[in-house]
Design an enzyme around this catalytic site. Sequence first.
Site, PDB file in Angstrom:
ATOM      1  N   SER A   1       0.847  -1.189   0.000  1.00 26.02           N
ATOM      2  CA  SER A   1       0.000   0.000   0.000  1.00 26.02           C
ATOM      3  C   SER A   1       0.882   1.237   0.000  1.00 26.02           C
ATOM      4  CB  SER A   1      -0.932  -0.077   1.218  1.00 26.02           C
ATOM      5  OG  SER A   1      -1.810   0.996   1.229  1.00 26.02           O
TER       6      SER A   1
ATOM      7  N   HIS B   1      -2.804  -0.877  -3.284  1.00 27.75           N
ATOM      8  CA  HIS B   1      -3.938   0.024  -3.090  1.00 27.75           C
ATOM      9  C   HIS B   1      -3.669   1.313  -3.865  1.00 27.75           C
ATOM     10  CE1 HIS B   1      -4.429  -2.041   1.061  1.00 27.75           C
ATOM     11  NE2 HIS B   1      -4.971  -2.763   0.098  1.00 27.75           N
TER      12      HIS B   1
ATOM     13  N   ASP C   1      -4.605  -4.911   5.677  1.00 29.19           N
ATOM     14  CA  ASP C   1      -4.940  -5.754   4.543  1.00 29.19           C
ATOM     15  C   ASP C   1      -3.762  -6.686   4.250  1.00 29.19           C
ATOM     16  OD1 ASP C   1      -6.513  -6.701   2.502  1.00 29.19           O
ATOM     17  OD2 ASP C   1      -5.936  -5.142   1.076  1.00 29.19           O
TER      18      ASP C   1
END
Lengths: 207, 278
Positions: free
Chosen positions: A29, A56, A149
Amino acid sequence: MNNTEMTQKSNNDYITNNHKYKVIVIGVSTGGIKALKTILSVLPSKFELSVIIVMHRHKDADGYLEQLLDNECKMRVKQADEKEEITAGVVYVAPPNYHLLIEDDGVFSMSVEGAVNYARPSVDVVFESAAEVYGKGLIGVVLTGANKDGSQGLKIIKEAGGLAIVQKPETSEVSDMPRAAIAAVKPDYVLPLEKIGPLLRKLESNG
Amino acid sequence: MDKTNENEKIEFDLILQAIYQKYGFDFRNYSKASIRRRIRYRLNQSNLKTISEMQHKLLYDRQFFGSLLLDLTINVTEMFRDPSFFKTLRKAVIPELKKQPFIKVWHAGCASGEEVYSTAILLKEEGLYESSLIYATDANDVVLDKAKSGIFSIDKMKDYTINYRKAGGLASFSDYYTARYDHAIMDNSLKKNIVFSNHNLVTDSVFGEMDIVMCRNVLIYFNRELQDRVFKLFRDSLRLGAFLCLGSKETVRFSSYSDNFENVAENEKIYRKNGECL
Ligand SMILES: C[S@@+](CC[C@H](N)C(=O)[O-])C[C@H]1O[C@@H](n2cnc3c(N)ncnc32)[C@H](O)[C@@H]1O
């Protein structure tokens, strides 16, 4: 890793690929571009595994990330296409605004199901799906990022017999994602970025 | 593949078989990964322990099937999703439609209707709405009812306003709905030329002589074989020179019907049926 098991396996499961590992899935991310460049630039153009990246990013993101990585890496980098066959030696990037899934016959599929861990694509979703298809043939990597995540997905990868690698939190631009992963599962390797690429190369040739 | 995994896969297939035989919904050629994910999700939400238990419940409890159906047909949608698509639609397709005395639009897999209202707004702003008829279909009656009502959550309007602007909207988005408590009620003038009806792309047939078919983010859930069936259905539903619009990750290019369509804007997945192969 257990080498005898690998030689036995190679005859039935992976006829076209004598290596134990078939696919690497990377979840990342915040701070991702730099981290990915560091790892991928070490991999040779004829790398014998496929690499799948979930990063992301904004839902309207264009192909900038793919282009940038393709320019910097020896391997071919492209955005994953719907029902595209996953091929060795290619780096696939999950498209923005879709969850990425993998079918039994080794093709990508996609879904617009709601966000998971506030993310779409979600790392957990692709990790879980890949673990189901590749089992022991899968390497999961969790890198820098500002949420959790990937942690549940990495756990599932391990449970399915795959290998878990996590970026050393102290060396991560944002350490939440690696920390969450380490809290959820005992990784096989916790390493600074510069050491992950070389490890993947080693796992390619004698994993 | 180990044994448990193998057995589990058989169990998933049996569930789809049961749904088909009992309720007539055919998910057998859907992409398996998403289907399994959704079945597992429903299992976790229920107090059932195994997929076999779930199969029993499915057969004897219609209501349970209803909730699983909602899980399996992913109904997530938004207004002006992919604003650049709507912008291109305005630029590349609308001028062609203006040459027509009357326009028939088919939204296949319209979910709760956000996309349909987006098109209605666009047609209205281009002065085409009064000479248009929009068919909005979905296989799931629950979402179709929501689409008919035209009532959406007010929380979403902020994002939709941003999408609308990015899509090249000409007015103020709030002109198109009335806010009441936490709802946004779409303007009746948008609704009057929309016909909502149930249509299943797997089991139902052609919808005639369309000028545009929009089927976005539905084909991603189908395997190649089923995608082909649907592309044939669309080809046969479109008049010559009419438009086919797909979701941003969908393409007609790897299908058996690729030759029937030329690109209008490949980036935005807008195609046009060509004259040859008829
Ligand atoms: C993700 S939504 C897409 C909504 C909208 N087109 C969009 O892009 O935002 C997918 C829709 O396809 C519908 N669907 C799934 N299978 C279908 C079928 N066989 N026939 C018709 N609709 C179907 C689902 O019920 C769901 O509402």
